[in-house]
Scaffold this motif. Sequence first.
Motif, PDB file in Angstrom:
ATOM      1  N   ALA A 185       3.716  -4.503  -2.978  1.00 48.58           N
ATOM      2  CA  ALA A 185       4.699  -3.594  -3.596  1.00 48.58           C
ATOM      3  C   ALA A 185       5.423  -2.789  -2.534  1.00 48.58           C
ATOM      4  N   VAL A 186       4.690  -2.358  -1.481  1.00 44.89           N
ATOM      5  CA  VAL A 186       5.329  -1.612  -0.378  1.00 44.89           C
ATOM      6  C   VAL A 186       6.361  -2.495   0.320  1.00 44.89           C
ATOM      7  N   GLU A 187       5.947  -3.708   0.569  1.00 42.76           N
ATOM      8  CA  GLU A 187       6.865  -4.630   1.272  1.00 42.76           C
ATOM      9  C   GLU A 187       8.096  -4.901   0.421  1.00 42.76           C
ATOM     10  N   GLN A 188       7.912  -4.974  -0.913  1.00 37.89           N
ATOM     11  CA  GLN A 188       9.047  -5.236  -1.806  1.00 37.89           C
ATOM     12  C   GLN A 188      10.027  -4.062  -1.776  1.00 37.89           C
TER      13      GLN A 188
ATOM     14  N   ARG B 241       8.089   5.793  -0.701  1.00 38.82           N
ATOM     15  CA  ARG B 241       7.090   6.855  -0.484  1.00 38.82           C
ATOM     16  C   ARG B 241       6.001   6.770  -1.563  1.00 38.82           C
ATOM     17  N   GLN B 242       6.362   6.506  -2.800  1.00 40.04           N
ATOM     18  CA  GLN B 242       5.413   6.396  -3.908  1.00 40.04           C
ATOM     19  C   GLN B 242       4.465   5.212  -3.720  1.00 40.04           C
ATOM     20  N   CYS B 243       4.993   4.075  -3.295  1.00 42.88           N
ATOM     21  CA  CYS B 243       4.159   2.862  -3.072  1.00 42.88           C
ATOM     22  C   CYS B 243       3.155   3.103  -1.947  1.00 42.88           C
ATOM     23  N   HIS B 244       3.510   3.759  -0.935  1.00 40.64           N
ATOM     24  CA  HIS B 244       2.586   4.035   0.178  1.00 40.64           C
ATOM     25  C   HIS B 244       1.422   4.894  -0.301  1.00 40.64           C
ATOM     26  N   GLN B 245       1.671   5.841  -1.171  1.00 43.67           N
ATOM     27  CA  GLN B 245       0.619   6.711  -1.701  1.00 43.67           C
ATOM     28  C   GLN B 245      -0.403   5.908  -2.500  1.00 43.67           C
TER      29      GLN B 245
ATOM     30  N   LYS C 299      -4.258  -5.843  -1.818  1.00 41.64           N
ATOM     31  CA  LYS C 299      -3.232  -6.832  -1.476  1.00 41.64           C
ATOM     32  C   LYS C 299      -2.000  -6.667  -2.354  1.00 41.64           C
ATOM     33  N   ALA C 300      -2.180  -6.394  -3.656  1.00 34.87           N
ATOM     34  CA  ALA C 300      -1.037  -6.231  -4.558  1.00 34.87           C
ATOM     35  C   ALA C 300      -0.204  -5.033  -4.179  1.00 34.87           C
ATOM     36  N   ARG C 301      -0.876  -3.915  -3.775  1.00 33.45           N
ATOM     37  CA  ARG C 301      -0.110  -2.708  -3.412  1.00 33.45           C
ATOM     38  C   ARG C 301       0.574  -2.892  -2.056  1.00 33.45           C
ATOM     39  N   HIS C 302      -0.043  -3.659  -1.150  1.00 34.89           N
ATOM     40  CA  HIS C 302       0.656  -3.998   0.100  1.00 34.89           C
ATOM     41  C   HIS C 302       1.942  -4.758  -0.210  1.00 34.89           C
TER      42      HIS C 302
END
Length: 1133
Positions: free
Chosen positions: A369-372, A815-819, A364-367
Amino acid sequence: MLQTSGSRRTRSEIEDADDSDSMRRTRNSTPDINSAKRARTNGYHASQSTSNPPSHQPRSRTQDDGVEDEDSEDDGEHTDPEAFQPGAIVRVKVANFVTYEKAEFFPGPNLNMVIGPNGTGKSSLVCAICLGLGFSPKILGRGESFAEFVKHGASSAEIEIELYKKPEEPRNRVVRVRLTREGNSKDWWIDGKKSSPGAVNSLVKSNNIQIDNLCQFLPQDKVSHFSRMSAVELLLQTQRAAAPEEMIDQHEKLKRYRREQKTVEQATEADRERLTGLESRQENLRAEVQRLEERNQVIEKIDVLKKTIPFVDYSNARKEHLEFKKKKEASQKRFRQLELEVNPTLKAAEKKRAYQAKIATAVKARHKAVEQAEGDAQRVASKMEAIDDQLSTAISSIEAERSAFKARRQEIQALQRKIRELQAKFDNEKPVEFDPQEWNEKIQAKRREVRDKNTEIEELRSRVEALREQATENRNRQAEKEQQLAALDTREGQQMNKLEAVSTETHKAWKWVQEHQDEFEKEVYGPPLITCSVKDPRYTSVIESLLQPDDFLAITAQTDNDFNKLNRQLLGKPMSLAFVPLRKADGAVQRHPDIPSSELQRYGLDGYALDFIDGPETVLSMLTSAKSLHKAAVALNELNEEQYNTILATKKIVSFAAGRNNYTVRRRAEYGDAAVSTATKGVQAARYWVDRPVDVSARRELQTEIDTLQQEWETLRAPAGEIKESVKRLQAEAKTAEEEAAKLTKEKGAIQSARSVLLALPNKIKRDEEELEAKMSYITEFQASVKRNLNQQDGFVMKKCEAALQYRDQVVKIRQCHQELLEAEIRYIEAKSDADSLEAKTESIRQHVEDERQQVIQLEREAQRVKERAKNALAACNEIAASVENAEYYAEQVERGLTVEGLEREIVAEEAKLEFIHATNPNAIRDFERRQLEVDKMKDKIGEADEKLEKLNRKITQTRSIWEPALDSLIREISDAFSYNFEQIGCAGEVSVAKSEDFNDWAIEIKVKFRENETLQILDAHRQSGGERSVSTIFYLLALQSLARAPFRVVDEINQGMDPRNERMVHERMVEIACREHTSQYFLITPKLLTGLRYDKRMKVLCIASGEHMPDDYKQLDINKIIGIRRAIMAAG
């Protein structure tokens, strides 16, 4: 013409009699206080009038100036004080009372004859005795206010009465009262000291003075009341007059005892009837009560069975509760053992689930970060788009300013051309010559000419209007005179002329009514003078003699609203007529006289006046209501003496006209049937309902006035045409002058406008040059603005480049957040797979634990349910045990091993048995017991009533044994005296008591016989004549004289209506009885006496004279001297 006892009298006698009657009836018809009219009595002593005359001191002897026998001169001057009874009147003094300014009376101790003409104040002496001793004016029948007895023109009146003392008193008692007109107030004194009405009443009562008893005090206006007094009331008043006080109390006790006895007997009879009804209803209800008692036994058994159920139910519930408690404890033990065995496996599964949850949190936290990162990139892109919009706006602004610059440059070129043209025009043209004052004078001259013409036209029009009004007024007057001329030849016109001749105001009023007839609710009728006529002209004079002038002129309305409207219009402000008779009638003519018209001829009369008049029903109704024409008879010929006496004997015809005389009959009911008088007046020649010939002189005057008005009209026509031609000429000249003035105004405006334009050119050139200079400054401003816009455009390009670099950095971050998100999701999938595997392994273990838990819960619920059931049953048992006496019985039923089902079956059986025991009245037992209580109470009540009746019977018997013999003895004495009085005049009479079971109905029964061939008959208003009733009344009062307990008695004009024979006999007995020794004082008031009546030394005659010729010094009117002169003349003759 006035008639008494069937003989006619002259007109002067009638007027004298009428004057004396009106003087007697009217209290306020007294002379002014400053006039010379005074009243004198034989004992009058003149003194100066003061506002508060001093009270006389009590006298030890009385002064007597009455008429005495010539052989007893000393007795005429002094009366033996011992002859007076205690409470008798020794002296009466009045001031400003009714007709008296100041008077003093000294009555004797026995019979006092108060005589004098009508209106001199005889009855005023009676009023003074009544009011002076504190009694109400209502007793006199002459009003309700004390202020009415104050002499006209005076503010207050005084009455002073001296009463003879009692043996234990040192001097006579003097009562004085002042009556004040304002406020209707009274002030009292006793023996010269200020006192109160209560003290006066006590003094009067202590002397047994009974002015409120008609047997003792009979004023003139109450004479007829005595004859109408009921026999029961007469008994009460007789006891008050002649019986001791204890007899009256005993009579009142007997009446009260009898009322109580009747009340108790009626109540007891009703109670006995009610008791019989109650006992009968009790007997009828007994069988129903037995059935109800059997039914109640079954109901009671059912109630016992129902109350046993809670005890049995509690016992069973308690046993079940104990069983469930054991099962619950075993189940809880197995559940705890199972939990210990499965806990390690369940903990491992829970640990794996916790790891899964931790990984899920990282995903959830990384989702997030991607949205941010994507949001930041989107904001940079939006910033680049905003910079693009600003750049486009700057380019558009530069293009717009360039277009505006081109337009402004064209405006400058046009303005430069305009300036050159205006300058050339100013240089080449010369100013126009213009004198405004000269032009204004020309225009004002023309306008003055127009005003003068219009003024002259208005003056001519005013003259024409005045001539037209004069001509119109001339025509109206001419038409009015022509109508009057034509009206002389019509009946309506003649009638209106007749009405105008009689009353101009009524003529105006009727003319207005005719013009506004449609404004009334119903038709309004004109005066009888013009709406009615006499059918036979021979009767016109006698019929007109029955009416007054107002009757011929009255205008008649049919409704209240119409009457009020006429009253407001004619007599109010709109017309303000001084006198117009107005009347109201409903249209119904009364045609039912007491004597039919067909019977009038035998009286010498031809018919009723209404039969000879023709007119509208409403007008005839008005005349009958106002003058009773349906009862007024008429005749052409004179009446003879027999016809005249016959008409008087009928008592039904009160007004008639015959020949040359008009008769009006008057009767005085208070003096009997013989008091009849007739007023006569002559019949004048008719002057209203007569036809008159056409007035030729009036016709000639009207025609002359019409011719004169025609000549005046012709004279007014000539100058009118000349004036109209002058008006037309002046109107044409005024129009021409007005047009010339308008033309001059227009020329002046054109020249003035051209000159103004030329003079304004320098200013206009200056303004255009200033505008050109302003527009030239715009070019410089435009160049600076274009430079500013180009610099702004370069700045926007640099900002867009910086935003593009920022957007590139954000794309790298996304791109980094998606990884990182992808790595976290792979780990979550692995953790979830491990947790699901362990969950599947522990599912069966969890289900087994849950089953054990549910079994524990179920056992706890059952145990709780049984516990609640036992608790409720225990509460019911405790309630029953606390309220029922045989609670031990229910406990024994539980020990017998009964069941709830068995008890319910037994209840059903008993209820089935109850169905076969019917009761029509379910409240029979309650009603039976309640009614039995009523029966017992009623028997006690009847017993108490019987005892009370026995006591009342004893009281009545005891009181009656004392009162009845005393009453019989009293009435025997009265009857003996009454019979003796009648024997002296050759008649018979007796007095007895009419006894009844009810003491309220005991009454005096008077029987009389005035003729030999008659038997004794009860005295009433139907059997005896008025004179006979008067004789009986005075003899009854004389019979009370020797028994009277009151110190004095007063009778006012009792001899009115007696024939001379009865009056002489009554006087003889009155003198004989009232002049005995040791009898009460007696006052007889009378306006007339026969000659040759009996005289006694103990009687006293008080002669009252009154009039404007009375001397100020009473000694100049000494009655003794007058009598002496009379005796000397008779002796000399």
